[in-house]
Motif scaffolding. Structure first.
Motif, short mmCIF file in Angstrom:
data_model
loop_
_atom_site.label_atom_id
_atom_site.label_comp_id
_atom_site.label_asym_id
_atom_site.label_seq_id
_atom_site.Cartn_x
_atom_site.Cartn_y
_atom_site.Cartn_z
N MET B 1 -5.05 -2.73 -20.13
CA MET B 1 -4.24 -3.95 -20.11
C MET B 1 -3.23 -3.90 -18.96
N GLN B 2 -2.50 -2.75 -18.96
CA GLN B 2 -1.50 -2.58 -17.91
C GLN B 2 -2.16 -2.52 -16.54
N GLU B 3 -3.34 -1.86 -16.52
CA GLU B 3 -4.08 -1.74 -15.25
C GLU B 3 -4.50 -3.11 -14.75
N ALA B 4 -4.97 -3.96 -15.69
CA ALA B 4 -5.41 -5.31 -15.34
C ALA B 4 -4.24 -6.10 -14.77
N HIS B 5 -3.05 -5.90 -15.40
CA HIS B 5 -1.85 -6.59 -14.95
C HIS B 5 -1.49 -6.16 -13.53
N GLN B 6 -1.56 -4.80 -13.34
CA GLN B 6 -1.21 -4.25 -12.02
C GLN B 6 -2.17 -4.76 -10.95
N SER B 7 -3.47 -4.80 -11.31
CA SER B 7 -4.43 -5.23 -10.30
C SER B 7 -4.25 -6.71 -9.98
N ASN B 8 -3.85 -7.49 -11.01
CA ASN B 8 -3.57 -8.91 -10.81
C ASN B 8 -2.40 -9.09 -9.84
N GLN B 9 -1.34 -8.26 -10.08
CA GLN B 9 -0.16 -8.30 -9.22
C GLN B 9 -0.55 -7.96 -7.78
N ALA B 10 -1.38 -6.93 -7.65
CA ALA B 10 -1.80 -6.48 -6.33
C ALA B 10 -2.58 -7.59 -5.62
N GLU B 11 -3.45 -8.26 -6.37
CA GLU B 11 -4.24 -9.36 -5.78
C GLU B 11 -3.33 -10.47 -5.29
N LYS B 12 -2.31 -10.77 -6.13
CA LYS B 12 -1.36 -11.84 -5.76
C LYS B 12 -0.64 -11.47 -4.47
N LYS B 13 -0.23 -10.18 -4.40
CA LYS B 13 0.53 -9.73 -3.23
C LYS B 13 -0.35 -9.82 -1.98
N GLU B 14 -1.61 -9.39 -2.17
CA GLU B 14 -2.54 -9.42 -1.04
C GLU B 14 -2.76 -10.85 -0.56
N SER B 15 -2.90 -11.77 -1.54
CA SER B 15 -3.13 -13.17 -1.19
C SER B 15 -1.91 -13.72 -0.46
N PHE B 16 -0.68 -13.33 -0.94
CA PHE B 16 0.54 -13.79 -0.27
C PHE B 16 0.60 -13.26 1.16
N ASP B 17 0.25 -11.94 1.30
CA ASP B 17 0.29 -11.33 2.62
C ASP B 17 -0.66 -12.03 3.59
N LYS B 18 -1.83 -12.40 3.06
CA LYS B 18 -2.84 -13.05 3.90
C LYS B 18 -2.35 -14.40 4.40
N ASN B 19 -1.65 -15.16 3.49
CA ASN B 19 -1.20 -16.50 3.85
C ASN B 19 0.27 -16.53 4.23
N ARG B 20 0.79 -15.37 4.57
CA ARG B 20 2.21 -15.28 4.82
C ARG B 20 2.64 -16.21 5.97
N HIS B 21 1.86 -16.24 7.02
CA HIS B 21 2.23 -17.08 8.18
C HIS B 21 2.37 -18.54 7.75
N PHE B 22 1.50 -18.99 6.81
CA PHE B 22 1.54 -20.37 6.33
C PHE B 22 2.82 -20.61 5.51
N HIS B 23 3.09 -19.68 4.57
CA HIS B 23 4.28 -19.81 3.71
C HIS B 23 5.55 -19.85 4.53
N TYR B 24 5.67 -18.91 5.47
CA TYR B 24 6.89 -18.82 6.27
C TYR B 24 7.10 -20.07 7.14
N SER B 25 6.01 -20.56 7.74
CA SER B 25 6.17 -21.72 8.63
C SER B 25 6.56 -22.96 7.83
N ILE B 26 6.01 -23.10 6.59
CA ILE B 26 6.38 -24.24 5.73
C ILE B 26 7.87 -24.15 5.39
N LEU B 27 8.31 -22.93 5.09
CA LEU B 27 9.73 -22.69 4.75
C LEU B 27 10.63 -23.11 5.91
N VAL B 28 10.26 -22.65 7.12
CA VAL B 28 11.07 -22.96 8.31
C VAL B 28 11.07 -24.48 8.56
N PHE B 29 9.87 -25.07 8.42
CA PHE B 29 9.76 -26.51 8.64
C PHE B 29 10.63 -27.28 7.64
#
Lengths: 138, 332
Positions: B1-29
């Motif tokens: 259960m905890q492992e599934a949660h951790q892997s979910n968190q990791a996936e989210k972080k990876e997805s954020f890292d991948k789209n980081r340029h998009f998130h940051y530019s929207i923020l600045v805009f």
């Protein structure tokens, strides 16, 4: 006459080792592999026909020395026969494993032939003199 | 259960890292747009009607353009950074894989050496055994040139035995080791010099200790091999200087001890210096000194396996100094 079984796949080594083991009171019987030696040891019903000592090479093609040793030690007819291992190396792990499986001793095949002869003579004298010979109850 | 949660968190972080340029530019805009509106609002409250009607659309347009430009700038910066990070990560993984591949290859080679050394030992047992029988059988009949040929066969078989033993030892370093312990280097050097005493006295070599030695964390067998090889080489290759001297020393160097074995012997020829630690290299064939050329390769392998290093300085006719560093270990 006491019988010594020599299980050794290298015919040259077998010839050299036989020179160190054979004497007036001992006959060396040579087996080139474990299968043929076990074929005799596991089936022989007359204890007096069993050897008083087995010299067993560690590295043999097919069934290796460890496996043969294990088979000898698990057979009620021959489990008390001393088995001395022959090896070209002094590999600690191999030596420990052989002792765990019930080896009675080790002889390293030295390149120095007189040293090898000396070692074999000592091993033979020790086991032939001190070990209880197979009897009907063995 | 905890492992599934951790892997979910990791996936989210990876997805954020991948789209980081998009998130940051929207923020600045978005930040730029909010700032523009705030400026515009402040402007409306503080200026006349005419000024407002002319300047306010201009402020809005400029603010929006500036926000878009800033957003795009951040986008490109972040994209570039992300690309660089991915490249670095890719290269690191490639390097790690190559490293692992190399280590496996090394292990394979060492196992191979171990196996062939054993297999080659078997015929040597036979050659020397039968040679010995032949000599006993022939006795005095073996003479003249025949005796010389016979002795050459035996000598070569013996040399090959030593070579195989050294090769086997080389393959064992780092693979078959005892537990590490504190080894007192004062008594170890005493032991080594004691073992070499007959040759040291024969060559009238003076052995000097430049101070006391620390205890090292290692195995006595390997430390003995390292310094026996180095001091032994100094004794072997001392040549014929005015006052043959071997100096043993040690100094602290950060988290390491640095040992020196210095001699005023024949030195290592300049052209051979790059091959000193290569296996089977011998540099003074004319001196008639026995050896297989494995010793210094074993020294290097032992020292490096234990986290240290070895180097030397040598000048032909002046002498050689070997420097061995060895980690101080936890107890310093």
């Amino acid at each position: 006459m006491d019988k010594i079984f020599l299980i050794e796949d290298n015919p040259d080594h077998a010839l050299l080792i036989t020179k160190g083991l054979a004497s007036d009171g001992a006959e060396v019987i040579y087996y080139p592999d474990g299968q043929s030696a076990l074929g005799f040891l596991e089936k022989e019903k007359q204890p007096e026909n069993l050897p008083v000592l087995v010299m067993l090479d560690l590295k043999l093609p097919g069934m290796d020395g460890f496996e043969i040793l294990q088979r000898i030690r698990s057979n009620s007819r021959c489990k008390r026969i001393p088995v001395v291992m022959l090896t070209t190396s002094k590999y600690k792990q191999e030596i420990n494993r052989a002792y765990e499986l019930g080896a009675s001793g080790f002889v390293t095949k030295s390149e120095d032939f007189s040293e090898l002869l000396g070692k074999l003579a000592r091993v033979k004298d020790y086991w032939l003199k001190t070990v209880e010979k197979p009897d009907a109850g063995g | 259960m905890q492992e599934a949660h951790q892997s979910n968190q990791a996936e989210k972080k990876e997805s954020f890292d991948k789209n980081r340029h998009f998130h940051y530019s929207i923020l600045v805009f978005a930040g730029g747009i909010i700032l523009t509106f705030l400026l515009w609002d402040a402007y409306l409250n503080n200026n006349s009607q005419i000024e407002k009607s002319v300047a306010s659309p201009l402020i809005l347009a400029m603010g929006s353009l500036f926000s878009i430009a800033a957003g795009l700038f951040v986008w490109s910066l972040e994209s570039r950074q992300g690309f660089m990070e991915r490249e670095v990560h890719k290269r690191t993984v490639e390097l790690e894989n190559k490293n692992q591949e190399l280590q496996e290859k090394n292990k394979e080679i060492e196992n191979f050496i171990h196996i062939i050394s054993h297999d080659l030992k078997a015929p040597l047992v036979s050659i020397q055994g039968f040679a010995s029988i032949l000599k006993n059988e022939l006795g005095a009949a073996l003479q003249g040139a025949n005796l010389d040929y016979f002795n050459r066969i035996v000598t070569n078989a013996k040399n090959m035995t030593v070579l195989l033993q050294d090769l086997l030892e080389f393959s064992r370093v780092g693979r078959i080791e005892d537990e590490k312990e504190k080894v007192d280097m004062n008594s170890l050097f005493q032991e080594i010099v004691g073992e070499l005493r007959p040759e040291i006295e024969k060559k009238k070599i003076q052995v000097k200790n430049a101070g006391r030695f620390p205890a090292l964390l290692g195995t006595k067998k390997r430390l003995h091999q390292v310094f026996m090889n180095l001091v032994g080489n100094s004794v072997k290759y001392i040549g014929d200087p005015n006052s043959p001297t071997i100096t043993l020393g040690c100094r602290e160097n950060g988290s390491f001890y640095e040992f020196q074995v210095r001699d005023n012997g024949v030195g290592i020829p300049q052209e051979a210096q790059s091959k000193v630690f290569q296996i089977f290299q011998r540099f003074h064939p004319g001196m008639g000194i026995e050896g297989t050329g494995v010793g210094l390769s074993i020294v290097k392998k032992i020292v490096e396996t234990n986290g240290g290093s070895v180097r030397f300085e040598s000048a032909p006719g002046v002498g050689t100094t070997f420097f061995v560093t060895w980690p101080k270990g936890r107890n310093g």
